[in-house]
Design an enzyme around this catalytic site. Structure first.
Site, PDB file in Angstrom:
ATOM      1  N   LYS A   1       5.274 -33.829 -38.669  1.00 54.83           N
ATOM      2  CA  LYS A   1       4.766 -31.927 -38.491  1.00 54.83           C
ATOM      3  C   LYS A   1       5.039 -32.020 -39.470  1.00 54.83           C
ATOM      4  O   LYS A   1       6.588 -32.463 -39.888  1.00 54.83           O
ATOM      5  CB  LYS A   1       5.029 -31.119 -37.585  1.00 54.83           C
ATOM      6  CG  LYS A   1       4.677 -29.916 -37.973  1.00 54.83           C
ATOM      7  CD  LYS A   1       4.836 -28.586 -37.350  1.00 54.83           C
ATOM      8  CE  LYS A   1       6.287 -28.054 -36.713  1.00 54.83           C
ATOM      9  NZ  LYS A   1       7.281 -27.778 -37.732  1.00 54.83           N
TER      10      LYS A   1
ATOM     11  N   GLU B   1       5.106 -29.141 -43.668  1.00 56.47           N
ATOM     12  CA  GLU B   1       4.416 -27.788 -44.174  1.00 56.47           C
ATOM     13  C   GLU B   1       3.561 -27.959 -45.468  1.00 56.47           C
ATOM     14  O   GLU B   1       4.024 -28.557 -45.806  1.00 56.47           O
ATOM     15  CB  GLU B   1       6.001 -26.569 -44.167  1.00 56.47           C
ATOM     16  CG  GLU B   1       7.064 -27.087 -43.103  1.00 56.47           C
ATOM     17  CD  GLU B   1       7.779 -25.486 -43.220  1.00 56.47           C
ATOM     18  OE1 GLU B   1       8.429 -25.204 -43.913  1.00 56.47           O
ATOM     19  OE2 GLU B   1       8.578 -25.503 -42.614  1.00 56.47           O
TER      20      GLU B   1
ATOM     21  N   GLU C   1       2.255 -19.608 -37.896  1.00 57.29           N
ATOM     22  CA  GLU C   1       3.910 -18.953 -38.109  1.00 57.29           C
ATOM     23  C   GLU C   1       3.597 -17.982 -38.744  1.00 57.29           C
ATOM     24  O   GLU C   1       3.501 -17.584 -39.975  1.00 57.29           O
ATOM     25  CB  GLU C   1       4.782 -19.593 -38.534  1.00 57.29           C
ATOM     26  CG  GLU C   1       6.068 -19.155 -38.180  1.00 57.29           C
ATOM     27  CD  GLU C   1       7.318 -20.316 -38.286  1.00 57.29           C
ATOM     28  OE1 GLU C   1       6.975 -20.896 -38.157  1.00 57.29           O
ATOM     29  OE2 GLU C   1       8.652 -19.407 -38.479  1.00 57.29           O
TER      30      GLU C   1
END
Ligand code: KIV
Length: 267
Positions: free
Chosen positions: A120, A122, A185
């Site tokens: 993963k 960002e 998020e």
């Protein structure tokens, strides 16, 4: 829930099928062998070796200090413990900003040395080239959009992200670059809903409402095992901190009063 009974390891295609069938995806963070083993047995679909380990395991103020080697160290333990869950390891700051070559090299190390199933990172539109190169190398990628904790200083703190156009553009760019899933998020529920309806790939939300295709929480937060700040979107399903404190207090008292070890626990 067909998938939680499935014995073999989940794959990227299972998550795409879960989106189309409407079965929600469960993801929790894990950082060590025993926790990962318990979460795997409990039927969690994805285990995330999040860079949140900098905060909840290492005791730092934010996720910036954790290194690639440390992510690999924890990722390997979690992968080894899990039989069914799909294991994802975070790319730590600022490795995916070191250019496409360095980013693929780091993701390759993570895949080889931890035996996880995906990484993963960002970013969205700004990371499209990196995501595309990783996917071309056969590395499944989850893109993390909305609040990006690694950019906490640039974003002015851990704030709800309300720029609908930017969030949609980031997630769409990540999907078009080949990300098989998008983690979103701290965004208003209606933006996450629109995003989930727009994307072909599943969304996993944290502080993003009920309409995402899946939900993720930091394990320490959901078990009530965090000494620091707990975000308002977290629901604690246990108070493990209180249980540990009670148990340890009783043990200390027993030792001081010479009640432990008793005959039953002595040779
Ligand atoms: O590092 C992490 O634990 C995360 C969660 C906030 C999803 O990215």
């Amino acid at each position: 829930m067909a998938n939680s009974k499935q014995k073999k390891r989940l794959t990227v295609t299972d998550f795409v099928k879960m989106k189309s069938s409407g079965e929600k995806i469960t993801m929790l963070t894990a950082y060590d062998f025993p926790t990962a083993s318990m979460l795997d047995s409990a039927g969690v679909d994805m285990l995330l070796v999040g860079d949140s380990l900098a905060m909840v395991v290492q005791g730092h103020e934010n996720t910036i200090p954790v290194t690639l080697d440390e992510m690999i160290y924890h990722g390997e333990m979690v992968s080894r413990a899990s039989k069914r869950a799909f294991v994802v390891v975070d790319i730590p700051f600022p490795v995916n900003h070191h250019g496409v070559h360095e980013a693929v090299k780091a993701a390759g190390r993570i895949m080889k040395e931890t035996s996880c199933q995906a990484v993963k990172l960002e970013g969205g539109a700004d990371q499209a080239d990196v995501i595309r190169a990783m996917v071309n190398a056969g590395i499944p990628v989850i893109a993390h959009v909305g609040l990006r904790p690694q950019a906490v200083h640039a974003m002015g703190g851990y704030k709800v992200q309300r720029d609908r156009d930017e969030i949609l553009a980031d997630a769409t760019a990540a999907q078009e670059a080949g990300a098989f899933c998008v983690l979103v998020e701290c965004v208003p529920a209606e933006i996450a809903k629109e995003l989930t309806e727009t994307l072909r790939v599943p969304t996993i939300g944290i502080g993003a409402g009920v309409d995402c295709d899946g939900q993720v929480l930091v394990i320490n937060d959901m078990l009530g095992m965090t000494s620091g700040y707990v975000p308002s979107f977290v629901k604690a399903y246990a108070n493990v901190q209180e249980q540990i404190s009670t148990a340890v207090g009783e043990w200390c008292e027993d030792v001081k009063e010479r009640k432990f070890p008793d005959d039953e626990h002595s040779f």
